[in-house]
Scaffold this motif. Structure first.
Motif, mmCIF file in Angstrom:
data_model
loop_
_atom_site.group_PDB
_atom_site.id
_atom_site.type_symbol
_atom_site.label_atom_id
_atom_site.label_comp_id
_atom_site.label_asym_id
_atom_site.label_seq_id
_atom_site.Cartn_x
_atom_site.Cartn_y
_atom_site.Cartn_z
ATOM 1 N N ASN A 304 0.743 -0.952 0.098
ATOM 2 C CA ASN A 304 0.344 0.195 -0.165
ATOM 3 C C ASN A 304 0.681 1.100 -0.001
ATOM 4 O O ASN A 304 1.902 1.464 0.583
ATOM 5 C CB ASN A 304 -0.822 0.312 1.474
ATOM 6 N N GLY A 305 0.595 2.392 -0.638
ATOM 7 C CA GLY A 305 1.280 3.435 -0.977
ATOM 8 C C GLY A 305 0.312 4.534 -0.975
ATOM 9 O O GLY A 305 -0.738 4.447 -0.426
ATOM 10 N N LEU A 306 0.699 5.809 -1.566
ATOM 11 C CA LEU A 306 -0.112 7.648 -1.046
ATOM 12 C C LEU A 306 -0.615 6.709 -1.860
ATOM 13 O O LEU A 306 -0.784 6.766 -3.582
ATOM 14 C CB LEU A 306 1.060 8.500 -1.920
ATOM 15 N N LYS A 307 -2.220 7.001 -1.727
ATOM 16 C CA LYS A 307 -3.325 6.279 -2.738
ATOM 17 C C LYS A 307 -3.405 5.554 -4.112
ATOM 18 O O LYS A 307 -3.774 6.036 -4.959
ATOM 19 C CB LYS A 307 -4.188 8.214 -3.372
ATOM 20 N N GLY A 308 -2.665 4.617 -3.359
ATOM 21 C CA GLY A 308 -2.420 3.238 -4.341
ATOM 22 C C GLY A 308 -1.288 2.791 -3.812
ATOM 23 O O GLY A 308 -1.567 2.123 -2.213
ATOM 24 N N LYS A 309 -0.715 2.233 -4.554
ATOM 25 C CA LYS A 309 0.778 1.031 -3.916
ATOM 26 C C LYS A 309 2.376 1.888 -4.323
ATOM 27 O O LYS A 309 2.093 3.183 -4.954
ATOM 28 C CB LYS A 309 0.259 0.150 -5.675
ATOM 29 N N SER A 310 2.843 1.449 -3.570
ATOM 30 C CA SER A 310 4.180 1.393 -3.857
ATOM 31 C C SER A 310 5.088 0.475 -3.681
ATOM 32 O O SER A 310 5.230 -0.448 -3.281
ATOM 33 C CB SER A 310 4.554 2.003 -2.217
ATOM 34 N N TRP A 311 6.615 1.085 -4.672
ATOM 35 C CA TRP A 311 7.437 -0.219 -5.466
ATOM 36 C C TRP A 311 8.837 0.364 -4.666
ATOM 37 O O TRP A 311 9.090 1.562 -5.612
ATOM 38 C CB TRP A 311 7.225 -0.164 -6.667
ATOM 39 N N PRO A 312 9.661 -1.185 -4.485
ATOM 40 C CA PRO A 312 11.167 -0.758 -3.992
ATOM 41 C C PRO A 312 11.803 -0.348 -5.134
ATOM 42 O O PRO A 312 10.849 -0.680 -5.983
ATOM 43 C CB PRO A 312 11.063 -2.073 -3.409
ATOM 44 N N ASP A 313 12.632 0.656 -4.957
ATOM 45 C CA ASP A 313 13.090 0.812 -6.887
ATOM 46 C C ASP A 313 14.438 0.821 -6.503
ATOM 47 O O ASP A 313 15.170 1.047 -6.571
ATOM 48 C CB ASP A 313 12.623 2.997 -7.074
ATOM 49 N N LEU A 314 15.116 0.029 -7.317
ATOM 50 C CA LEU A 314 16.371 -0.616 -7.896
ATOM 51 C C LEU A 314 17.000 0.297 -8.685
ATOM 52 O O LEU A 314 18.326 0.551 -9.057
ATOM 53 C CB LEU A 314 16.769 -1.626 -8.641
ATOM 54 N N ASP A 315 16.434 1.611 -9.209
ATOM 55 C CA ASP A 315 17.201 2.840 -9.873
ATOM 56 C C ASP A 315 17.372 3.261 -11.622
ATOM 57 O O ASP A 315 16.782 1.863 -11.557
ATOM 58 C CB ASP A 315 18.286 3.151 -9.497
ATOM 59 N N MET A 316 17.870 3.721 -12.231
ATOM 60 C CA MET A 316 17.467 3.847 -12.977
ATOM 61 C C MET A 316 18.152 3.332 -13.928
ATOM 62 O O MET A 316 18.948 2.560 -13.657
ATOM 63 C CB MET A 316 17.519 5.631 -14.290
ATOM 64 N N LEU A 317 18.041 2.862 -15.617
ATOM 65 C CA LEU A 317 18.518 1.993 -15.805
ATOM 66 C C LEU A 317 20.070 3.193 -16.725
ATOM 67 O O LEU A 317 19.405 3.446 -18.091
ATOM 68 C CB LEU A 317 17.627 1.149 -17.592
ATOM 69 N N PRO A 318 20.581 2.661 -16.846
ATOM 70 C CA PRO A 318 21.846 3.421 -17.306
ATOM 71 C C PRO A 318 22.454 2.791 -18.691
ATOM 72 O O PRO A 318 23.185 2.261 -19.192
ATOM 73 C CB PRO A 318 23.157 3.444 -16.318
ATOM 74 N N LEU A 319 20.988 2.803 -19.842
ATOM 75 C CA LEU A 319 21.709 1.759 -21.179
ATOM 76 C C LEU A 319 21.811 2.985 -22.348
ATOM 77 O O LEU A 319 20.875 3.979 -22.161
ATOM 78 C CB LEU A 319 20.586 0.988 -20.957
ATOM 79 N N GLY A 320 22.023 2.544 -23.269
ATOM 80 C CA GLY A 320 22.454 3.436 -24.459
ATOM 81 C C GLY A 320 23.233 3.964 -24.058
ATOM 82 O O GLY A 320 24.630 4.183 -24.212
ATOM 83 N N TRP A 321 22.836 5.423 -24.154
ATOM 84 C CA TRP A 321 23.991 7.064 -25.159
ATOM 85 C C TRP A 321 24.452 7.604 -23.615
ATOM 86 O O TRP A 321 22.803 8.046 -23.294
ATOM 87 C CB TRP A 321 23.313 7.441 -26.122
ATOM 88 N N LEU A 322 25.086 7.608 -22.952
ATOM 89 C CA LEU A 322 25.118 8.104 -21.101
ATOM 90 C C LEU A 322 26.269 9.469 -20.632
ATOM 91 O O LEU A 322 26.506 9.908 -22.150
ATOM 92 C CB LEU A 322 25.498 7.249 -20.587
ATOM 93 N N THR A 323 26.628 9.519 -19.812
ATOM 94 C CA THR A 323 27.675 10.936 -19.302
ATOM 95 C C THR A 323 27.830 10.245 -19.045
ATOM 96 O O THR A 323 28.076 8.873 -17.742
ATOM 97 C CB THR A 323 26.831 12.332 -19.633
ATOM 98 N N VAL A 324 28.356 10.983 -17.222
ATOM 99 C CA VAL A 324 29.631 10.221 -16.113
ATOM 100 C C VAL A 324 28.282 11.312 -15.672
ATOM 101 O O VAL A 324 28.392 12.477 -15.173
ATOM 102 C CB VAL A 324 31.129 10.301 -17.023
ATOM 103 N N ALA A 325 28.977 10.174 -14.300
ATOM 104 C CA ALA A 325 28.023 11.068 -13.038
ATOM 105 C C ALA A 325 28.613 12.292 -12.672
ATOM 106 O O ALA A 325 29.947 12.006 -12.596
ATOM 107 C CB ALA A 325 28.239 9.869 -11.537
ATOM 108 N N GLY A 326 28.242 13.303 -12.346
ATOM 109 C CA GLY A 326 28.880 14.517 -11.723
ATOM 110 C C GLY A 326 29.012 15.544 -12.598
ATOM 111 O O GLY A 326 30.315 16.298 -12.364
#
Length: 393
Positions: A304-326
């Motif tokens: 149960n989440g805020l007016k719905g459901k909640s989902w544990p998040d493993l973070d974004m998918l760093p696939l394809g064409w990227l930069t470098v952190a920071g």
């Protein structure tokens, strides 16, 4: 070998899969928020903090054309959209942000020209909505150090004037708590005292402004994990529940998060990071297996989440064409994961029912990456599988 092992346990991990469901429920079709793990695109992995309005809209248009039919519906501007991109500005610099008279962050008008004359993200949101998508923004904890140092007044949204209580006006230095600054951005933001009416008024003024801009998704950083602030999360959740339009509530980053900590916030939000930043190294991907196991065993997936459901998040998918952190420049390199490692990541994220937020530059989306992030079997597993647990072999 990793991808073969995952395929072997796939149907053991996903106990049941509802067939014949080709379309994910959307917020417009139901009052339930985040009925399935949210999907979308986020600017961080490809642009760090430097994305412009033109670059964002170019990516949004391509998400609408290529990914929307596969359930990707959010396009999210990640952090520091209010920071001026000039010499000396960086991730943890001080004094380069654009704020209004009430100490609230507003888009840098040089990078976001449609925001001029107080429009904020309104025109951006209108354009995204016209594409059939929803728009999100990244926000930080509390109040900025820049606003604190300027000692800006607090807006009372009920009167449209400076907040007054106990016979006096209240200012940023009355509500900011310097001792509770963001651990990874010390010069950036600090908590506000939510026990004070003025502290609550400031936070309320932020989220009502985001709603007025037409924002559909907020990614709230530096309030979870090592920077846990239950008071701020609880109050923001309350404000979002009262606003007369659905706004999904996401927490980030989530370092040092345990299922026990997550239980305290899962009912207040719609998704929450349970790891630090995930980049395109095998070590980052591999570190998610045990975390995924623990949250699945704790029955946190789709709670149960805020007016719905909640989902544990493993973070974004760093696939394809990227930069470098920071860094202070945009996408310029390919993903460092080999194809088997990318398949493993996408399979794990899908089986764990993590939100799927693609991070690559849509303008340079190759067919291999496109096929991976839209794989129909993985999409169905991500939306409709249940009782997902690690298999014992």
């Amino acid at each position: 070998m990793q991808i073969l092992a995952l395929i072997v346990v796939l149907f053991a991990f996903c106990d049941s899969l509802q067939r014949g469901m080709s379309k994910r429920p959307s917020l417009s079709e139901s009052e339930v928020r985040a009925g399935c793990p949210p999907r979308g695109w986020n600017s961080y992995d490809s642009f760090c903090w430097t994305i412009s309005e033109e670059e964002f809209l170019q990516n949004a248009e391509l998400v609408a054309q290529r990914l929307h039919s596969h359930g990707y519906e959010y396009v999210v501007v990640d952090y520091l959209w209010y920071r001026r991109k000039v010499k000396g500005a960086s991730v943890d610099s001080l004094g380069f942000d654009v704020i209004d008279e009430w100490g609230r962050m507003i888009p840098d008008p040089e990078r976001w020209p449609s925001s001029k004359e107080g429009k904020g993200f309104t025109q951006i949101a209108n354009r995204v909505h016209d594409l059939g998508l929803k728009v999100g923004i990244h926000v930080m904890r509390g109040i900025s150090t820049q606003a604190f140092n300027a000692n800006t007044p607090i807006l009372d949204i009920n009167t449209g004037k400076a907040y007054e209580e106990s016979g006096r006006k209240w200012y940023a230095k009355d509500i900011g708590i310097k001792a509770l600054s963001c651990q990874w951005m010390r010069n950036g933001f600090m908590s506000v005292d939510t026990k004070l009416g003025a502290g609550r008024a400031f936070l309320r003024s932020l989220y009502h402004q985001y709603a007025a801009w037409g924002v559909d998704f907020v990614k709230h950083d530096c309030v979870f994990g090592d920077d846990l602030s239950i008071d701020e999360i609880s109050f923001v959740s309350k404000v979002l529940s009262e606003i007369n339009r659905p706004i999904l509530y996401s927490l980030s980053p989530g370092t040092s998060v345990t299922p026990s900590m997550a239980r305290d916030v899962s009912s207040l939000v719609n998704m929450y990071r349970i790891t630090g930043d995930d980049w395109d190294t095998w070590g980052d991907v591999a570190s998610h297996f045990d975390v995924s196991r623990d949250f699945a065993a704790a029955n946190m997936i789709g709670a149960n989440g805020l007016k719905g459901k909640s989902w544990p998040d493993l973070d974004m998918l760093p696939l394809g064409w990227l930069t470098v952190a920071g860094t202070n420049d945009g996408p310029h390199r390919k993903c460092n994961l080999n194809l088997d490692e990318q398949r493993t990541q996408m399979t794990l994220w899908s089986m764990v029912k993590s939100p799927l937020m693609f991070g690559g530059d849509m303008r340079n989306l190759d067919e291999t990456t496109f096929s991976l992030i839209t794989n129909p079997t993985l999409m169905e597993i991500n939306s409709f599988s249940s009782n997902n647990m690690e298999a014992s072999l």
